[in-house]
Design a protein around this motif. Structure first.
Motif, mmCIF file in Angstrom:
data_model
loop_
_atom_site.group_PDB
_atom_site.id
_atom_site.type_symbol
_atom_site.label_atom_id
_atom_site.label_comp_id
_atom_site.label_asym_id
_atom_site.label_seq_id
_atom_site.Cartn_x
_atom_site.Cartn_y
_atom_site.Cartn_z
ATOM 1 N N LEU A 180 0.961 -1.052 -0.026
ATOM 2 C CA LEU A 180 0.084 -0.183 0.019
ATOM 3 C C LEU A 180 0.673 1.259 -0.053
ATOM 4 C CD1 LEU A 180 -2.832 -1.135 2.507
ATOM 5 C CD2 LEU A 180 -3.015 -0.772 0.007
ATOM 6 N N ASN A 181 2.034 1.228 0.713
ATOM 7 C CA ASN A 181 2.886 2.431 0.776
ATOM 8 C C ASN A 181 3.491 2.639 -0.755
ATOM 9 O OD1 ASN A 181 4.472 4.406 2.129
ATOM 10 N ND2 ASN A 181 6.254 3.067 1.569
ATOM 11 N N VAL A 187 0.991 6.767 -6.632
ATOM 12 C CA VAL A 187 -0.231 7.897 -6.920
ATOM 13 C C VAL A 187 0.251 9.170 -6.907
ATOM 14 C CG1 VAL A 187 -2.610 8.460 -5.935
ATOM 15 C CG2 VAL A 187 -2.065 6.276 -6.286
ATOM 16 N N TYR A 188 1.107 9.335 -5.734
ATOM 17 C CA TYR A 188 1.455 10.613 -5.467
ATOM 18 C C TYR A 188 2.278 11.166 -6.370
ATOM 19 C CZ TYR A 188 4.078 14.424 -2.873
ATOM 20 O OH TYR A 188 4.475 15.612 -2.596
ATOM 21 N N HIS A 191 1.854 8.441 -11.297
ATOM 22 C CA HIS A 191 1.929 7.084 -12.282
ATOM 23 C C HIS A 191 0.574 6.242 -11.971
ATOM 24 C CE1 HIS A 191 6.189 8.436 -11.737
ATOM 25 N NE2 HIS A 191 6.575 7.819 -12.863
ATOM 26 N N ASN A 192 -0.323 6.822 -12.791
ATOM 27 C CA ASN A 192 -1.454 6.212 -12.364
ATOM 28 C C ASN A 192 -1.737 4.738 -12.916
ATOM 29 O OD1 ASN A 192 -2.388 8.556 -10.896
ATOM 30 N ND2 ASN A 192 -3.272 9.542 -12.784
ATOM 31 N N ASP A 193 -1.314 4.880 -14.221
ATOM 32 C CA ASP A 193 -1.195 3.373 -14.711
ATOM 33 C C ASP A 193 -0.680 2.378 -14.250
ATOM 34 O OD1 ASP A 193 -2.851 4.345 -16.903
ATOM 35 O OD2 ASP A 193 -1.114 4.739 -18.012
ATOM 36 N N ALA A 194 0.725 2.684 -13.437
ATOM 37 C CA ALA A 194 1.344 1.696 -12.818
ATOM 38 C C ALA A 194 0.574 1.368 -11.343
ATOM 39 C CB ALA A 194 2.597 2.134 -12.439
#
Length: 363
Positions: A180-181, A187-188, A191-194
Motif C-alpha cells: 500500500l505504501n 499515485v503521489y 504514475h496512475n497506470d502503474a
C-alpha cells in the motif's frame, strides 16, 4: 494434591484386565483343586473361597478408588493391606463354614474352631487381594500417565499451531503495509497506470493468500503462483529494474511445502537486494527436487546482504521463515545464505520432499 484421572472410575480397559486376572485366578484355583477331587468338602471350600474373594474385590475397589486421589503411598498401602486381610479372613470364614456345613453330619464344628482355622486360611485370599489392589493401582498409574501424555500432546499441538498461525499472520500485515505504501507513492508521483496495475495484482495476490490461509501445507505450484504474483506487484513498481527468471523442476510442482514461505524470501531479495540498486537487476527463482529433498533458491544479482557472521539484518521475513521451518520440520531442514560467484546474494532452503496427499495423511 488431588488427581483427576479417569482411572479413578475404571473404564473398559480396566474391566478387561480385571476379567483376565480373575480368569487366571480361577484357573490356578482349579488346578490346585484337581489333586483333591476325591474330597468333596475341600472342593467346596476352594469354590466358595474363590467366589467370595471375587465379591470381596468390590469393597476393596471402592476403597482403592477413594485412596487413589490422595497420593499418600505409605498410608494407602497400610490401609489396603489391613483391609485385604480383613476381607481375606472373612472369605476364609465363609469358606470354612461352608465346608463344615457340608460335612456337619460326620463332624460338627464349633464357631470358635472356624474362627481359629480361618486365621491361617486367610493368608491365601489376603495375598490374592493384595495382588488385586496392586493391579488396580498399577492400572490407575498407567492410565494417568497415558492421559497426561495425550493432554501434553494436545497442548503441544495447540501451542505449535498457534505459534505457526502467529508467524504466518505476521507476514500479511508487513506485506500489505509495504504494498500500500508503494501504491500511494505511485499515485503521489502521478504514475496512475502503474498504480492501477499494481492494485489489480495486489487484489489477485490477496485472493491467492486467502485461498491458502487455512492450509498447513500447499503444493509448490500454489506457492510459486503466490510468489510470482508478488513479484508482479513489485515489477509494476520497479519497472525494467526488476528482471525475473525462473528454473522450475516439473517434478517438484506437486510436492508439499508451507504456505507463504517462498514469498517472504522473494520480498526480502527485492526490497533489500534489488530496489536500492538503480540499474536493472535479475531475480532468479530455482526450485528442484533432488534425492528426496526439495530445494528452493531465491537469488538476486544486486546487493550482497550477507554480513560477516552470515546473517541478514533486514526485516522479519527470514526470521519468520526460520522459526516456521523449525516448528514444522524440527531438524529436518536447511536454510543458508550464500554469495554467488556472479555477485549479489542467494537464500537456499531444503525441505523433505513429500507429496501433498502423503503430507496431509501424516498430519
Amino acid at each position: 494434591m488431588r488427581h483427576h484421572f479417569s482411572a479413578a472410575t475404571p473404564g473398559r480397559g480396566y474391566w478387561n484386565l480385571q476379567m483376565a486376572a480373575w480368569a487366571v485366578c480361577v484357573l490356578v484355583s482349579a488346578l490346585a483343586t484337581l489333586p483333591n477331587l476325591a474330597y468333596p468338602a475341600y472342593v467346596l471350600y476352594r469354590v466358595v473361597l474363590t467366589l467370595v474373594c471375587l465379591l470381596a474385590t468390590l469393597p476393596l475397589m471402592w476403597t482403592c478408588r477413594w485412596l487413589w486421589p490422595q497420593a499418600r503411598l505409605a498410608r494407602s498401602a497400610a490401609i489396603v493391606m489391613l483391609l485385604a486381610y480383613l476381607l481375606g479372613y472373612a472369605c476364609a470364614v465363609v469358606a470354612e463354614w461352608s465346608m463344615r456345613q457340608f460335612a456337619a453330619a460326620d463332624a460338627p464344628a464349633s464357631q470358635s474352631s472356624i474362627a481359629f482355622a480361618a486365621l491361617t486360611g486367610a493368608l491365601s485370599p489376603w495375598a490374592l487381594l493384595c495382588a488385586w489392589a496392586l493391579m488396580y493401582f498399577g492400572y490407575c498409574y498407567y492410565d494417568a500417565e497415558r492421559l497426561a501424555r495425550v493432554r501434553l500432546g494436545e497442548a503441544t499441538a495447540l501451542a505449535r499451531e498457534a505459534e505457526l498461525r502467529a508467524l504466518r499472520y505476521q507476514i500479511q500485515p508487513h506485506f500489505m503495509f509495504n504494498t500500500l505504501n508503494a501504491i500511494s507513492t505511485l499515485v503521489y508521483t502521478r504514475h496512475n497506470d502503474a498504480a492501477m496495475q499494481m492494485l489489480t495484482r495486489f487484489g489477485d495476490f490477496l485472493r491467492l493468500t486467502l485461498d491458502v490461509d487455512a492450509a498447513e501445507e500447499v503444493s509448490v505450484a500454489e506457492e510459486l503462483q503466490l510468489a510470482l504474483a508478488y513479484a508482479g506487484i513489485e515489477q509494476a513498481r520497479l519497472g525494467e529494474r526488476l528482471q525475473l527468471s525462473t528454473q522450475i523442476d516439473p517434478a517438484a510442482l506437486d510436492l508439499a511445502m508451507p504456505p507463504l514461505l517462498l514469498q517472504p524470501l522473494v520480498e526480502n531479495a527485492i526490497r533489500h537486494g534489488i530496489a536500492p540498486v538503480p540499474d536493472a537487476v535479475q531475480l532468479q527463482i530455482v526450485i528442484r527436487c533432488d534425492a528426496a529433498r526439495l530445494r528452493l533458491v531465491v537469488r538476486n544479482g544486486g546487493l550482497d546482504l550477507v554480513t560477516v557472521d552470515g546473517h541478514v539484518p533486514h526485516g522479519v521475513g527470514l526470521a519468520n521463515v526460520t522459526a516456521r521451518l523449525r516448528q514444522l520440520y524440527a531438524e529436518d531442514w536447511r536454510l543458508e545464505l550464500q554469495r554467488p560467484a556472479t555477485g549479489g546474494c542467494e537464500v537456499v532452503v531444503e525441505l523433505p520432499a513429500r507429496r501433498l496427499a502423503a503430507a496431509a495423511a501424516a498430519a
